[in-house]
Scaffold this motif. Structure first.
Motif, short mmCIF file in Angstrom:
data_model
loop_
_atom_site.label_atom_id
_atom_site.label_comp_id
_atom_site.label_asym_id
_atom_site.label_seq_id
_atom_site.Cartn_x
_atom_site.Cartn_y
_atom_site.Cartn_z
N VAL A 60 -17.53 -23.52 14.70
CA VAL A 60 -18.34 -23.54 15.71
C VAL A 60 -19.23 -24.82 15.56
N VAL A 61 -19.92 -24.81 16.14
CA VAL A 61 -21.04 -25.97 15.85
C VAL A 61 -22.32 -25.54 15.64
N VAL A 82 -12.34 -15.18 14.85
CA VAL A 82 -12.51 -15.76 13.52
C VAL A 82 -13.67 -16.81 14.07
N ALA A 83 -14.19 -17.39 14.52
CA ALA A 83 -14.93 -17.95 15.03
C ALA A 83 -16.05 -17.24 15.70
N ASN A 156 -22.76 -21.48 23.11
CA ASN A 156 -21.62 -20.92 22.76
C ASN A 156 -21.05 -21.48 21.51
N GLY A 157 -21.81 -22.49 20.73
CA GLY A 157 -20.91 -22.66 19.69
C GLY A 157 -19.80 -23.76 19.96
N LYS A 158 -19.86 -23.83 20.76
CA LYS A 158 -18.32 -25.11 21.10
C LYS A 158 -19.33 -26.93 21.35
N VAL A 272 -18.71 -31.69 19.97
CA VAL A 272 -18.13 -30.97 20.75
C VAL A 272 -17.14 -30.41 20.20
N LEU A 273 -17.12 -29.58 19.45
CA LEU A 273 -16.42 -29.06 18.97
C LEU A 273 -14.46 -29.57 18.90
#
Length: 294
Positions: A60-61, A82-83, A156-158, A272-273
């Motif tokens: 994640v970011v 897990v992310a 979205n954490g991405k 960017v993840l």
């Protein structure tokens, strides 16, 4: 008992533990190799460090803002499953908070920094590796200590954006909304620079060289080629610069026109993840654009 380097190496090879952890375990076990390995397993250290050879390109970011200070981190793990775990997300958010509060100069300093729980970030991460069962790495971070305002957006954490702006008059709800919208724009449109003044001459020359060598211009006179290439370079540079880009929420105006008389942009970072890591890249920018449209 004297703990020799060869003993530490043997224990490291056997368990995958770090050098200092292996040495401490051997001291505690008075040189007994099997007992030292058991100590490492009990502490979760052997399990954690043995996982460090795996590829960790998911994750994640995460960002955190406290007043005029903001931070953004990328934390990687092995699987998307897990992310999405709440414990992993909490880990990322807590590390972003440590970046804000501790102001580490680099990753080593961050890993040595103390968490609110009292452990170091390194100890915190190792405990989560033992608990979750995957390799976890703190890949990178950025921190802003602004004179005026910091804003952020995470999709979205991405994909994440950290932005510093300076308000022309005062920070209010309008300027905060504009700053947030610009973060969303950066996430979607991926500018490389704030303005053309930031573009290195080498970048322009490289683009010019490529354009001059294109087949569609091969038979045109030199003077005509120069004019066509100049026009193409102008468009290319506009695409790279935030201020020149058409604002995603209103393509009829540029970002420069959007912020005129309200605020100025100091700097931004866009994560960017997994970019640059060996993994299949998703087009997260398209996801952001779809969200804007929909």
């Amino acid at each position: 008992m004297e703990i020799k380097a060869s003993m530490v190496k043997e224990l490291r090879d056997k368990t995958g533990a770090g050098m200092m952890d292996a040495k401490k375990a051997l001291v505690e076990a008075d040189g007994d190799m099997d007992k030292a390995a058991e100590i490492l397993r009990q502490k979760g250290i052997a399990s954690a460090d043995k996982k460090m050879g795996r590829i960790a390109a998911e994750g994640v970011v995460a960002t955190n803002i406290d007043g005029k200070v903001g931070a953004m981190v990328e934390i990687n793990c092995e699987t998307d499953f897990v992310a999405k775990n709440e414990g992993f997300k909490e880990l990322a958010n807590n590390i972003a908070k440590v970046v804000v509060s501790a102001n580490p100069k680099d990753l080593d300093a961050l890993m040595a920094a103390k968490c609110p729980c009292g452990s170091t970030v390194e100890e915190y991460v190792k405990a989560q590796i033992a608990k979750i069962g995957e390799k976890i790495t703190v890949r990178r971070f950025v921190r802003y200590d602004a004179d005026c305002c910091v804003s952020t957006y995470v999709h979205n954490g991405k994909i994440g954006v950290l932005l510093e702006v300076k308000c022309e008059k005062e920070c209010n709800d309008e300027t905060k909304t504009i700053a947030k919208d610009i973060c969303l724009h950066i996430a979607s449109s991926a500018p490389e620079f704030v303005s053309r003044d930031e573009i290195p001459a080498s970048v322009i020359e490289e683009e010019k060289r490529i354009e001059m060598g294109k087949e569609d211009l091969a038979k045109k006179p030199e003077a005509i080629r120069e004019k066509i290439v100049a026009g193409r370079i102008d468009k290319l540079m506009a695409q790279k610069c935030l201020l020149d880009q058409s604002f995603v929420k209103d393509p009829n105006q540029t970002v420069a026109e959007l912020i005129k008389g309200k605020l100025s942009i100091v700097k931004f970072d866009r994560y960017v993840l997994g970019e640059g890591l060996e993994k299949r890249q998703e087009n997260f920018a398209d996801e952001v654009m779809n969200q804007i449209k929909g």
